[in-house]
Design an enzyme around this catalytic site. Sequence first.
Site, PDB file in Angstrom:
ATOM      1  CG  ASN A 120       1.476   0.762   3.861  1.00 49.57           C
ATOM      2  OD1 ASN A 120       0.742   0.651   4.677  1.00 49.57           O
ATOM      3  ND2 ASN A 120       2.190  -0.293   3.321  1.00 49.57           N
ATOM      4  CE  LYS A 156       5.187  -0.284   5.032  1.00 47.43           C
ATOM      5  NZ  LYS A 156       6.603  -0.859   4.894  1.00 47.43           N
ATOM      6  CG  HIS A 158       2.884  -4.453   1.683  1.00 44.19           C
ATOM      7  ND1 HIS A 158       4.106  -4.925   2.630  1.00 44.19           N
ATOM      8  CD2 HIS A 158       3.118  -3.319   1.489  1.00 44.19           C
ATOM      9  CE1 HIS A 158       4.875  -3.948   2.594  1.00 44.19           C
ATOM     10  NE2 HIS A 158       4.420  -2.961   1.915  1.00 44.19           N
ATOM     11  CD  GLU A 200       5.233  -1.372  -1.870  1.00 41.43           C
ATOM     12  OE1 GLU A 200       5.581  -0.307  -1.626  1.00 41.43           O
ATOM     13  OE2 GLU A 200       5.149  -2.083  -1.216  1.00 41.43           O
ATOM     14  N   GLY A 220      11.751  -0.076   3.389  1.00 41.73           N
ATOM     15  CA  GLY A 220      12.374   0.209   4.697  1.00 41.73           C
ATOM     16  C   GLY A 220      13.841   0.242   4.839  1.00 41.73           C
ATOM     17  CB  SER A 277      13.747   3.287   0.591  1.00 40.17           C
ATOM     18  OG  SER A 277      13.822   2.632   1.492  1.00 40.17           O
ATOM     19  N   GLY A 328       5.706   4.388   2.619  1.00 37.56           N
ATOM     20  CA  GLY A 328       5.586   3.973   3.692  1.00 37.56           C
ATOM     21  C   GLY A 328       6.261   4.797   4.933  1.00 37.56           C
ATOM     22  N   GLY A 329       7.350   4.470   5.288  1.00 35.95           N
ATOM     23  CA  GLY A 329       8.024   5.523   6.513  1.00 35.95           C
ATOM     24  C   GLY A 329       7.580   6.874   6.125  1.00 35.95           C
TER      25      GLY A 329
HETATM   26  P1  PGA Z   1       8.996   2.218   2.794  1.00 37.72           P
HETATM   27  O1  PGA Z   1       7.596   1.133   2.802  1.00 37.72           O
HETATM   28  O2  PGA Z   1       8.378   3.584   2.185  1.00 37.72           O
HETATM   29  O3  PGA Z   1       9.016   2.440   4.234  1.00 37.72           O
HETATM   30  O4  PGA Z   1      10.101   1.757   2.272  1.00 37.72           O
HETATM   31  C1  PGA Z   1       7.231   1.098   1.456  1.00 37.72           C
HETATM   32  C2  PGA Z   1       5.895   0.184   1.699  1.00 37.72           C
HETATM   33  O5  PGA Z   1       6.186  -0.896   2.206  1.00 37.72           O
HETATM   34  O6  PGA Z   1       4.893   0.276   1.063  1.00 37.72           O
END
Ligand code: PGA
Length: 246
Positions: free
Chosen positions: A8, A10, A91, A161, A167, A206, A227-228
């Site tokens: 993702n 974003k 989301h 999630e 994050g 995360s 995400g990240g």
């Molecule tokens: P993250 O985001 O891996 O940066 O925590 C996950 C997400 O929001 O799908």
Amino acid sequence: MKKIIVANLKMNLASVAETRRLLAAIGKASRRLKAVEAVFCPPFVFLGGLKDGGVKLGAQDVFWEVSGAYTGEISPTMLKKLGVKYVIIGHSERRENLGETDEMVNKKVKAALQVGLKVILCVGEKIREDGVMPPIVKEELTRDLDGITRKLARNLIIAYEPIWAIGTGKTDNPKNLVGIVIYIRRILFDFYGRMAYDMPILYGGSVNEKNAGEFLSAKGVGGLLVGGASLDSKKFIKIMSASSLK
Ligand code: PGA
């Protein structure tokens, strides 16, 4: 079943060129990893013209109507025409920042499934409470899946999630996760009966190259929403590789 590993991106990536570079790197690695279904979800503006070599294309959101006077929105059929196979819906960042309600999420889920897109429906609680199965997860699923038939639900994937983990660098522990996955599957069972056993349930929050393996070995976890760590091809490839070891 293959593990579904979703990138993702974003509202990141600066250009078409950067998007293509990242996709190419992930695609090259994922072709070798037979046990992985990799999904790449860049911002809408970078989706056009991408080829899904080894990676399935996904979108981060979708609207519920096919066409018409809906300024700024993108329809499920438009995504299909671009070769998109997956779409993330509900989301928490959209629920929180844009006031997306369960009613809206429900309409989106229905519209996307009706055109044959695979839906990754995100649910999760805001604050961690040890030892308690988060009631909001049940409430969200109950409202978001209202009227979604068994036939449509064949293309449904749930992403658990927890918002406190997104994050933040804090993650759920794999043991706790196993319990939540059972809890979610029971809710799905009430909707869909035995079909619920085949529905993928992903974890997101995360996830990185170090912890991916332990989440993937948690019983019942069908993949990860990242995400990240998906912005760095090396990290994402390590996360995909962790699935192949399971
Ligand atoms: P993250 O985001 O891996 O940066 O925590 C996950 C997400 O929001 O799908």
